[in-house]
Write a protein that holds these residues in place. Structure first.
Motif, PDB file in Angstrom:
ATOM      1  N   PRO A  54       0.973  -1.206   0.049  1.00 26.80           N
ATOM      2  CA  PRO A  54       0.005  -0.238  -0.218  1.00 26.80           C
ATOM      3  C   PRO A  54       1.033   1.309   0.044  1.00 26.80           C
ATOM      4  O   PRO A  54       2.376   0.614   0.904  1.00 26.80           O
ATOM      5  N   GLY A  55       0.487   2.739  -0.350  1.00 26.73           N
ATOM      6  CA  GLY A  55       0.806   2.818  -1.048  1.00 26.73           C
ATOM      7  C   GLY A  55       2.738   3.278  -1.874  1.00 26.73           C
ATOM      8  O   GLY A  55       3.011   4.711  -2.357  1.00 26.73           O
ATOM      9  N   TRP A  56       2.600   2.238  -2.103  1.00 26.02           N
ATOM     10  CA  TRP A  56       3.731   1.907  -3.393  1.00 26.02           C
ATOM     11  C   TRP A  56       3.466   2.284  -4.867  1.00 26.02           C
ATOM     12  O   TRP A  56       2.009   1.061  -5.459  1.00 26.02           O
ATOM     13  N   LYS A  57       4.247   2.835  -5.550  1.00 24.79           N
ATOM     14  CA  LYS A  57       3.417   2.646  -7.004  1.00 24.79           C
ATOM     15  C   LYS A  57       5.269   2.984  -8.087  1.00 24.79           C
ATOM     16  O   LYS A  57       6.276   2.454  -7.317  1.00 24.79           O
ATOM     17  N   THR A  58       4.666   1.785  -9.307  1.00 28.83           N
ATOM     18  CA  THR A  58       5.786   2.007 -10.296  1.00 28.83           C
ATOM     19  C   THR A  58       5.244   2.085 -11.169  1.00 28.83           C
ATOM     20  O   THR A  58       4.382   2.518 -11.251  1.00 28.83           O
ATOM     21  N   TYR A  59       5.981   2.307 -12.242  1.00 32.48           N
ATOM     22  CA  TYR A  59       5.948   3.276 -13.714  1.00 32.48           C
ATOM     23  C   TYR A  59       5.550   2.477 -14.815  1.00 32.48           C
ATOM     24  O   TYR A  59       6.084   0.914 -15.218  1.00 32.48           O
ATOM     25  N   TRP A  60       5.682   2.935 -15.269  1.00 35.99           N
ATOM     26  CA  TRP A  60       4.734   2.972 -16.613  1.00 35.99           C
ATOM     27  C   TRP A  60       6.371   3.316 -17.813  1.00 35.99           C
ATOM     28  O   TRP A  60       6.989   3.156 -17.717  1.00 35.99           O
ATOM     29  N   PRO A  88      -1.221  -2.381 -19.747  1.00 38.60           N
ATOM     30  CA  PRO A  88      -2.390  -1.297 -19.692  1.00 38.60           C
ATOM     31  C   PRO A  88      -2.347  -0.255 -19.129  1.00 38.60           C
ATOM     32  O   PRO A  88      -1.385   0.166 -19.501  1.00 38.60           O
ATOM     33  N   ARG A  89      -4.090   0.419 -19.350  1.00 39.72           N
ATOM     34  CA  ARG A  89      -3.697   2.092 -18.835  1.00 39.72           C
ATOM     35  C   ARG A  89      -3.158   2.361 -17.599  1.00 39.72           C
ATOM     36  O   ARG A  89      -3.594   1.423 -16.547  1.00 39.72           O
ATOM     37  N   PRO A  90      -2.079   3.332 -17.875  1.00 39.50           N
ATOM     38  CA  PRO A  90      -1.840   3.558 -16.604  1.00 39.50           C
ATOM     39  C   PRO A  90      -2.503   4.545 -15.407  1.00 39.50           C
ATOM     40  O   PRO A  90      -3.813   5.585 -16.469  1.00 39.50           O
ATOM     41  N   ARG A  91      -2.387   5.395 -14.903  1.00 40.08           N
ATOM     42  CA  ARG A  91      -2.771   6.236 -13.476  1.00 40.08           C
ATOM     43  C   ARG A  91      -1.924   7.141 -13.620  1.00 40.08           C
ATOM     44  O   ARG A  91      -0.409   6.977 -14.300  1.00 40.08           O
ATOM     45  N   VAL A  92      -1.443   7.933 -13.843  1.00 36.59           N
ATOM     46  CA  VAL A  92      -0.751  10.129 -14.167  1.00 36.59           C
ATOM     47  C   VAL A  92      -1.075  10.193 -12.116  1.00 36.59           C
ATOM     48  O   VAL A  92      -2.132  10.217 -11.545  1.00 36.59           O
ATOM     49  N   PHE A  93       0.340  11.063 -12.095  1.00 34.26           N
ATOM     50  CA  PHE A  93       0.274  11.067 -10.512  1.00 34.26           C
ATOM     51  C   PHE A  93       0.738  12.770 -10.775  1.00 34.26           C
ATOM     52  O   PHE A  93       1.520  12.032 -11.735  1.00 34.26           O
ATOM     53  N   SER A  94       0.661  13.474  -9.806  1.00 35.70           N
ATOM     54  CA  SER A  94       1.087  14.755 -10.230  1.00 35.70           C
ATOM     55  C   SER A  94       1.712  15.064  -8.047  1.00 35.70           C
ATOM     56  O   SER A  94       0.730  14.848  -7.135  1.00 35.70           O
ATOM     57  N   ILE A 250       1.229   8.856 -29.582  1.00 37.16           N
ATOM     58  CA  ILE A 250       0.293   9.744 -28.753  1.00 37.16           C
ATOM     59  C   ILE A 250      -0.250   8.957 -27.841  1.00 37.16           C
ATOM     60  O   ILE A 250      -1.370   8.197 -28.572  1.00 37.16           O
ATOM     61  N   THR A 251      -0.173   9.050 -26.722  1.00 37.63           N
ATOM     62  CA  THR A 251      -1.166   8.398 -25.878  1.00 37.63           C
ATOM     63  C   THR A 251      -1.912   9.173 -25.159  1.00 37.63           C
ATOM     64  O   THR A 251      -1.167  10.164 -24.373  1.00 37.63           O
ATOM     65  N   LEU A 252      -3.210   9.229 -24.626  1.00 38.36           N
ATOM     66  CA  LEU A 252      -4.353  10.317 -24.242  1.00 38.36           C
ATOM     67  C   LEU A 252      -4.873   9.265 -23.112  1.00 38.36           C
ATOM     68  O   LEU A 252      -5.002   8.158 -23.591  1.00 38.36           O
ATOM     69  N   LEU A 253      -4.456  10.260 -22.116  1.00 34.39           N
ATOM     70  CA  LEU A 253      -5.039   9.518 -20.818  1.00 34.39           C
ATOM     71  C   LEU A 253      -6.190  10.240 -20.607  1.00 34.39           C
ATOM     72  O   LEU A 253      -5.530  11.201 -20.435  1.00 34.39           O
TER      73      LEU A 253
END
Length: 268
Positions: A54-60, A88-94, A250-253
């Motif tokens: 929980p709380g960890w992420k990895t990258y596209w 698969p579709r990733p998430r965007v983090f900011s 081009i990938t649109l998310l």
């Protein structure tokens, strides 16, 4: 069905642990290769299953300004001619105005494998380098072995395939044009994409075949049914370069869907 070869993994940061141990680093990450099925094209679909704490992420594959792109080395494998990752579709983090793109919790990356000899099993031996982040980021090295084909539940792989970005035709994308202008250390690309809104939050990602070319975070504006995306691209030598529009990806998310667009036309 062939009996399973040892499906072992190791994960380290940065030195590898002996094969056969659980794929974890301080409880942050577990990984395994999932068996799948033979496709109509004669390839074999498997999956890389990553389970993050929980709380960890990895990258596209295109991780954004703050991410670490994953890399795959299959050279230790036997009877393996080609490998293709289906993302698969990733998430965007900011965070603090810096964007990264990736996955949290539990993710399956479908892997399409082409055997050199379809009549023989494949002995997979993979080294996978990736980054994982929470408050801190650290590199990890996974070592995974498996003999395929093998029996196993295919549903997680099928679900991951179904969550891939839609292609432009399926998503009913209209005209896509690109305007290219030289800048002092590279070029500036402005894409105009005829596409309905993807939700309250939209992100566009430009990818080039040459991974050494730095691509800035994309600036977006919407003009009705047209999304305008602008980015600077800077090669290692810091000079303007020729861009093949057909090679641009081009990938649109968006919040609920993603779109994969290949190439663009010259602006008129």
């Amino acid at each position: 069905m062939l009996a399973a070869f040892a499906a072992t993994t190791t994960a380290t940061a940065p030195a590898p642990v002996a094969a056969g141990t659980a794929a974890r680093q301080d409880g942050v990450l577990q990984a395994e290769i999932l068996p799948g099925w033979q496709t109509a094209h004669g390839t074999y679909m498997a999956g890389l299953h990553l389970r993050l704490a929980p709380g960890w992420k990895t990258y596209w594959r295109a991780p954004g300004d703050a991410g670490i792109p994953p890399s795959f080395d299959w050279r230790g494998s036997a009877n393996l001619a080609a490998v293709k990752i289906h993302w698969p579709r990733p998430r965007v983090f900011s965070s603090n105005g810096i964007r990264s793109i990736g996955y949290v919790a539990d993710v399956v990356l479908p892997i399409e494998l082409t055997p050199a000899d379809p009549e023989r099993p494949m002995e997979l031996r993979a080294r996978i380098d990736l980054g994982v982040c929470q408050d801190i980021c650290m590199p990890m090295e996974l070592r995974l072995d498996r003999r395929l084909p093998d029996a196993g539940p295919a549903e997680p792989i099928r679900a991951a395939l179904a969550s891939q970005p839609l292609d432009a035709r399926t998503a009913r994308v209209g005209r896509v044009t690109c305007e290219i202008a030289p800048i002092s250390d590279g070029l500036r690309l402005t894409a105009r994409i005829e596409v309905p809104p993807l939700g309250d939050t939209e992100t566009a990602v430009f990818e080039l075949p040459d991974p050494t070319i730095w691509v800035s975070q994309t600036e977006l504006a919407r003009q009705g049914g047209t999304l305008v995306a602008r980015s600077d691209m800077v090669p290692a030598d810091g000079t303007p370069f020729a861009l093949d529009r057909s090679a641009l990806r081009i990938t649109l998310l968006g919040q609920d869907r993603a779109i994969d667009i290949r190439g663009c036309d010259a602006a008129r």
